[in-house]
Design an enzyme around this catalytic site. Structure first.
Site, mmCIF file in Angstrom:
data_model
loop_
_atom_site.group_PDB
_atom_site.id
_atom_site.type_symbol
_atom_site.label_atom_id
_atom_site.label_comp_id
_atom_site.label_asym_id
_atom_site.label_seq_id
_atom_site.Cartn_x
_atom_site.Cartn_y
_atom_site.Cartn_z
ATOM 1 N N ARG A 15 1.521 -1.120 -0.059
ATOM 2 C CA ARG A 15 0.097 -0.249 0.174
ATOM 3 C C ARG A 15 0.637 0.913 -0.250
ATOM 4 N NH1 ARG A 15 -2.484 1.366 6.302
ATOM 5 N NH2 ARG A 15 -1.043 0.272 6.653
ATOM 6 N N TYR A 151 10.507 9.868 14.942
ATOM 7 C CA TYR A 151 9.845 9.614 12.874
ATOM 8 C C TYR A 151 11.348 10.791 12.302
ATOM 9 C CZ TYR A 151 7.958 8.675 8.544
ATOM 10 O OH TYR A 151 7.477 8.468 7.044
ATOM 11 N N ALA A 153 14.164 11.469 13.574
ATOM 12 C CA ALA A 153 15.517 10.761 14.013
ATOM 13 C C ALA A 153 15.636 9.518 13.561
ATOM 14 C CB ALA A 153 15.490 10.568 15.845
#
Length: 246
Positions: A15, A151, A153
């Site tokens: 997806r 996120y 990092a």
């Protein structure tokens, strides 16, 4: 048909951006293994190129699962030429409130997952003679976003991992680059564009005035896997339409 005769393994390939990349690779003639925890509506992708596409379940945080994925790809299609390490998760939360479990989920999926996939794919990519790794990062790897420390990092770490891997694997005939999309109308970006209150703030940061389409990022993934990028190594390719960020 720039990828004709090539076999690609795409994690998170059922997806979002991973699926869009899978569809574009099939259009360019590749054999594609869509690997993900869940198949979703993967049959639509499989039907695009019967015999050239397969779904294989994988948990990128598990060494055993990733190794089994690569082995099955080789068994089905005879080898691996391209790895697209796309699987990733995002968990919102400021640093003083982010649950440890959410932090660890991002680290193990977004970063350790890339490492495990790379390590398992290297022997097969080396036999290819023209192996390519495309690690999917994000424009947020280099921009501050409040509430997205984990996120940001992990994606920054993916980009440095890409650069080190590029130097280490070049003597083995493997090129390693990173694709860093901006705000897309697919996957995680769809949640942002679907929230009118949040989107009204973010859309002013886009020079083109619109989110990117998954197909536009997928085209860049074709470039990084194809013959035109044969002298591109250790590069982070941002596809963000001119993202302005303060």
């Amino acid at each position: 048909m720039r990828l004709s005769g090539k076999t690609a393994v795409i994690t998170g390939g059922s997806r979002g951006l991973g699926r869009a990349i899978a569809e574009r690779y099939l259009q360019e003639g590749a054999r594609v293994v869509c690997a993900a925890r869940n198949p979703y509506d993967i049959k639509e992708v499989l039907d695009l190129a019967p015999g050239r596409c397969a779904y294989v379940p994988v948990d990128v945080t598990s060494d055993e699962s990733v190794t089994a994925l690569m082995d099955e790809a080789v068994e089905r299609f005879g080898g691996i030429d391209i790895l697209v390490a796309n699987a990733g998760v995002s968990r919102d939360g400021r640093v003083d409130r982010l649950p440890v479990a959410d932090w660890q989920d991002m680290v193990t999926t977004n970063l350790t997952g890339v490492f495990l996939c790379t390590r398992a794919a290297v022997p097969h990519l080396e036999r290819s003679g023209a192996g390519r790794i495309v690690n999917v990062s994000s424009s947020m790897a280099t921009r501050v976003a409040i509430g997205a420390a984990g996120y940001c990092a992990t994606k920054a770490a993916v980009e440095m991992f890409t650069k080190v891997s590029a130097i280490e694997l070049a003597p083995r005939g493997i090129l390693v680059n990173s694709l860093a999309p901006g705000i897309l109308d697919e996957g995680m970006g769809r949640q942002l564009t679907g929230n009118d209150r949040i989107w009204s703030r973010y859309k002013t940061r886009l020079a083109l005035g619109r989110p990117g389409h998954a197909d536009e990022a997928a085209d860049a993934a074709v470039f990084l896997a194809g013959p035109e990028s044969c002298y591109v190594n250790g590069h982070v390719l941002e596809v963000n339409g001119g993202l302005l960020w303060s």
